[in-house]
Design a protein around this motif. Structure first.
Motif, PDB file in Angstrom:
ATOM      1  N   LEU A 165       0.821  -1.210   0.000  1.00  0.00           N
ATOM      2  CA  LEU A 165       0.000   0.000   0.000  1.00  0.00           C
ATOM      3  C   LEU A 165       0.856   1.262   0.000  1.00  0.00           C
ATOM      4  O   LEU A 165       0.527   2.244  -0.666  1.00  0.00           O
ATOM      5  N   VAL A 208       2.054   1.893  -3.505  1.00  0.00           N
ATOM      6  CA  VAL A 208       0.960   2.424  -4.313  1.00  0.00           C
ATOM      7  C   VAL A 208       0.732   3.898  -3.976  1.00  0.00           C
ATOM      8  O   VAL A 208       0.598   4.743  -4.864  1.00  0.00           O
ATOM      9  N   TRP A 226      -6.891   5.363   4.438  1.00  0.00           N
ATOM     10  CA  TRP A 226      -6.732   4.845   3.076  1.00  0.00           C
ATOM     11  C   TRP A 226      -8.028   4.191   2.609  1.00  0.00           C
ATOM     12  O   TRP A 226      -8.426   4.340   1.449  1.00  0.00           O
ATOM     13  N   MET A 282     -10.093   5.240  -0.682  1.00  0.00           N
ATOM     14  CA  MET A 282     -10.451   4.294  -1.742  1.00  0.00           C
ATOM     15  C   MET A 282     -11.952   4.282  -1.998  1.00  0.00           C
ATOM     16  O   MET A 282     -12.385   4.084  -3.130  1.00  0.00           O
ATOM     17  N   ASN A 287      -9.223  -0.304  -7.003  1.00  0.00           N
ATOM     18  CA  ASN A 287      -9.415   0.418  -5.741  1.00  0.00           C
ATOM     19  C   ASN A 287      -9.993  -0.487  -4.669  1.00  0.00           C
ATOM     20  O   ASN A 287      -9.639  -0.370  -3.493  1.00  0.00           O
ATOM     21  N   TYR A 338      -7.141  -2.430  -3.205  1.00  0.00           N
ATOM     22  CA  TYR A 338      -6.388  -1.586  -2.274  1.00  0.00           C
ATOM     23  C   TYR A 338      -7.160  -1.378  -0.968  1.00  0.00           C
ATOM     24  O   TYR A 338      -6.577  -1.385   0.114  1.00  0.00           O
TER      25      TYR A 338
END
Length: 127
Positions: free
Chosen positions: A12, A15, A82, A86, A105, A108
């Motif tokens: 993560l 990313v 996060w 997302m 997404n 993630y």
């Protein structure tokens, strides 16, 4: 479990770092031309840069607090943030009709939810 949580947080963070660098430093017009970048056409430059800075902060927040053992509770807090980011990204890509990026997404989001669950619970740094 600790190893898988570190791996998930590391993925993560990578990313977030890549996304943050591109949104912060790449011109909006160039981002709009990239795959999945159509959403930037409807966003201001300031908004795109703000998202980039938030992603850079997320990259830091997913790794450094635990690595330096300074307020490691920030790792799962960052993971929750996060997840929220997302959700917003998924809504934006759905609105633009870009289903493949919604799925990305979602992946993630799942990784971030795993990190948040693990670091708040069984893989906590305080346990």
């Amino acid at each position: 479990m600790n190893l898988t949580l570190w791996i998930a947080a590391g993925l993560l963070a990578m990313v977030a770092l890549l996304g943050g660098i591109s949104k912060t430093f790449v011109p909006k017009e160039k981002l709009a031309a990239a795959p999945g970048g159509g959403w930037t056409e409807h966003a201001s430059v300031g908004f795109v840069r703000t998202l980039g800075i938030l992603e850079l902060l997320a990259a830091v927040g997913l790794i450094l607090p635990a690595a330096l053992d300074i307020a490691p509770v920030l790792v799962p807090v960052t993971a929750v943030c996060w997840v929220l980011l997302m959700v917003g990204a998924m809504i934006t890509h759905l609105r633009d009709g870009d289903a493949r990026f919604v799925l990305l997404n979602l992946a993630y989001l799942a990784l971030a939810a795993y990190v948040a669950w693990g670091r708040f619970g069984p893989g906590s740094f305080t346990g």
